[in-house]
Design a protein around this motif. Structure first.
Motif, mmCIF file in Angstrom:
data_model
loop_
_atom_site.group_PDB
_atom_site.id
_atom_site.type_symbol
_atom_site.label_atom_id
_atom_site.label_comp_id
_atom_site.label_asym_id
_atom_site.label_seq_id
_atom_site.Cartn_x
_atom_site.Cartn_y
_atom_site.Cartn_z
ATOM 1 N N GLN A 29 13.167 69.081 69.554
ATOM 2 C CA GLN A 29 14.138 70.147 69.780
ATOM 3 C C GLN A 29 15.530 69.599 70.077
ATOM 4 O O GLN A 29 16.527 70.158 69.612
ATOM 5 C CB GLN A 29 13.687 71.072 70.918
ATOM 6 C CG GLN A 29 12.589 72.008 70.518
ATOM 7 C CD GLN A 29 12.286 73.045 71.603
ATOM 8 O OE1 GLN A 29 13.041 73.216 72.544
ATOM 9 N NE2 GLN A 29 11.163 73.722 71.452
ATOM 10 N N ALA A 30 15.608 68.513 70.814
ATOM 11 C CA ALA A 30 16.916 67.940 71.152
ATOM 12 C C ALA A 30 17.643 67.466 69.888
ATOM 13 O O ALA A 30 18.853 67.701 69.727
ATOM 14 C CB ALA A 30 16.757 66.792 72.142
ATOM 15 N N ARG A 31 16.918 66.806 68.991
ATOM 16 C CA ARG A 31 17.527 66.326 67.743
ATOM 17 C C ARG A 31 17.937 67.505 66.863
ATOM 18 O O ARG A 31 19.023 67.495 66.275
ATOM 19 C CB ARG A 31 16.551 65.410 67.002
ATOM 20 C CG ARG A 31 16.994 64.978 65.619
ATOM 21 C CD ARG A 31 18.066 63.910 65.642
ATOM 22 N NE ARG A 31 18.250 63.416 64.274
ATOM 23 C CZ ARG A 31 19.414 63.229 63.708
ATOM 24 N NH1 ARG A 31 20.532 63.435 64.367
ATOM 25 N NH2 ARG A 31 19.492 62.799 62.459
ATOM 26 N N LEU A 32 17.095 68.534 66.761
ATOM 27 C CA LEU A 32 17.449 69.708 65.974
ATOM 28 C C LEU A 32 18.705 70.360 66.540
ATOM 29 O O LEU A 32 19.619 70.705 65.787
ATOM 30 C CB LEU A 32 16.299 70.715 65.935
ATOM 31 C CG LEU A 32 16.595 72.015 65.183
ATOM 32 C CD1 LEU A 32 16.920 71.749 63.713
ATOM 33 C CD2 LEU A 32 15.420 72.985 65.308
ATOM 34 N N ALA A 33 18.774 70.516 67.851
ATOM 35 C CA ALA A 33 19.962 71.112 68.475
ATOM 36 C C ALA A 33 21.205 70.288 68.146
ATOM 37 O O ALA A 33 22.256 70.853 67.804
ATOM 38 C CB ALA A 33 19.769 71.219 69.987
ATOM 39 N N ALA A 34 21.084 68.968 68.207
ATOM 40 C CA ALA A 34 22.228 68.096 67.921
ATOM 41 C C ALA A 34 22.689 68.240 66.468
ATOM 42 O O ALA A 34 23.888 68.331 66.195
ATOM 43 C CB ALA A 34 21.876 66.638 68.227
ATOM 44 N N GLU A 61 24.802 63.886 57.764
ATOM 45 C CA GLU A 61 25.880 64.564 57.029
ATOM 46 C C GLU A 61 25.956 66.039 57.415
ATOM 47 O O GLU A 61 27.039 66.587 57.606
ATOM 48 C CB GLU A 61 25.662 64.444 55.521
ATOM 49 C CG GLU A 61 25.808 63.052 54.972
ATOM 50 C CD GLU A 61 25.337 62.932 53.529
ATOM 51 O OE1 GLU A 61 25.160 63.971 52.852
ATOM 52 O OE2 GLU A 61 25.143 61.791 53.085
ATOM 53 N N ILE A 62 24.792 66.677 57.516
ATOM 54 C CA ILE A 62 24.744 68.094 57.890
ATOM 55 C C ILE A 62 25.335 68.280 59.286
ATOM 56 O O ILE A 62 26.110 69.208 59.524
ATOM 57 C CB ILE A 62 23.296 68.629 57.814
ATOM 58 C CG1 ILE A 62 22.857 68.717 56.347
ATOM 59 C CG2 ILE A 62 23.167 69.983 58.511
ATOM 60 C CD1 ILE A 62 21.366 68.954 56.149
ATOM 61 N N LYS A 63 24.996 67.375 60.200
ATOM 62 C CA LYS A 63 25.510 67.444 61.574
ATOM 63 C C LYS A 63 27.033 67.390 61.589
ATOM 64 O O LYS A 63 27.678 68.104 62.362
ATOM 65 C CB LYS A 63 24.932 66.287 62.391
ATOM 66 C CG LYS A 63 25.414 66.227 63.822
ATOM 67 C CD LYS A 63 24.794 65.052 64.543
ATOM 68 C CE LYS A 63 25.302 64.958 65.961
ATOM 69 N NZ LYS A 63 24.702 63.821 66.670
ATOM 70 N N LYS A 64 27.612 66.601 60.707
ATOM 71 C CA LYS A 64 29.074 66.442 60.663
ATOM 72 C C LYS A 64 29.780 67.572 59.924
ATOM 73 O O LYS A 64 30.987 67.736 60.051
ATOM 74 C CB LYS A 64 29.431 65.113 59.995
ATOM 75 C CG LYS A 64 28.993 63.905 60.785
ATOM 76 C CD LYS A 64 29.246 62.633 60.012
ATOM 77 C CE LYS A 64 28.611 61.453 60.711
ATOM 78 N NZ LYS A 64 28.679 60.241 59.885
#
Length: 182
Positions: A39-44, A99-102
């Motif tokens: 969950q933490a990685r998905l949130a990030a 890439e999606i995170k950015k």
């Protein structure tokens, strides 16, 4: 949880089903499982705080307020599909998630064709999701249905479009599109 809280949670999940095609708890759990995240990685990756993600998953909150986050969810769904069908490796998926995170979100309708058919064109499901995302970024499902009802007497085709694509489930909209192609 008392009866009022249970009712509020049920209502939030129903709104999520209308807006996103399914409750966000189910949608996010699929992403977590399919992409090997926690969950933490998905949130990030989505650009949400962990508590906000938890509130969305549990139905304490109904709507994702930031259109860029909605677009990242769609990109992650497409990535999960590509991982599942073997067209993207786990290593590539990790790079794509970065890439999606950015990504800043930009236009709800993008020029990218992450999910394509053999001719390189976007799949029906991707196009339907983009239409739904655009409509849902400007109005809630109930408002879209109200607009469809207002338009129905003079513009029945537009009213049907709004009901199916703006307030309906993705799978129903894809089936509707495919049935009208014959």
């Amino acid at each position: 949880m008392d009866a009022a809280q249970q009712e509020a949670t049920a209502r939030a999940r129903e709104l999520q089903r209308n807006w996103y095609g399914e409750p966000l708890g189910a949608l996010f759990r699929k992403l977590i499982d399919d992409l090997g995240l926690n969950q933490a990685r998905l949130a990030a990756v989505l650009g949400l705080s962990a508590p906000m993600l938890s509130q969305l998953m549990s139905g304490q909150r109904a709507k994702i307020g930031n259109p860029a986050v909605v677009q990242r969810v769609q990109l992650l769904q497409e990535l999960a599909s590509q991982v599942a069908d073997g067209s993207v490796s786990a290593a590539e998926a990790t790079e794509r998630m970065d890439e999606i995170k950015k990504s800043q979100g930009g236009s709800v309708l993008s020029n990218t064709t992450h999910t394509t058919n053999s001719s390189g064109a976007p799949t029906v499901k991707r196009v339907v999701r983009e239409i739904q995302s655009l409509l849902r970024s400007v109005a809630a499902a109930g408002d879209i249905i109200d607009a469809a009802n207002t338009l129905a007497p003079s513009h029945p085709e537009l009213a049907e479009f709004l009901r199916v694509y703006g307030a309906g489930r993705t799978s129903d909209a894809v089936a509707h599109y495919q049935s009208h192609q014959n």
